[in-house]
Design a protein around this motif. Sequence first.
Motif: not given
Length: 163
Positions: A85-88, A90, A122, A125
Amino acid sequence: MSEATSTGAETATESGGEGQEQTFTQADVDRIVKERVTRERAKFSDYDALKSQAEGAKTLEQQVADLRGELDSTKAESLRARVAAEHGISTKKGPNGEPSDADLFLTGSTEETLLAQASRLAAREADRKKQGNVAPKEGATSTTAGPEQEARDFVGDLFGGGD
């Protein structure tokens, strides 16, 4: 039998009959052996209770071990979800049940490892989004014309037979 005889001799000696050897009948020996066996059994009379308590203790130890395993697993899943969640990253499964990015890429067991994996994923991405399409001519239509097609196009353009 010699044990029973020596016990009887000690008894005779204690009662003051020194020097005299006492003889025992089979009934006396049986009685002495029976008393000895009864005393020994009394020492171990709680063996079955102790055995069942020991088995119960093993069961409790196994339960504690199972609960510790569940706790460790829950902590790891919670940490993985928090880092994702902290690093987005999925955590949703794919449409056909494929594993999520978090399941595939966040495989560490310590917080430091998970954070390193998440930040690296991250960053990759972000680089992918910044660069756009990897294949720059992807989606463009281009025809590879041979020399005959080029000649036709030239003649058509020369005589106004083009568009």
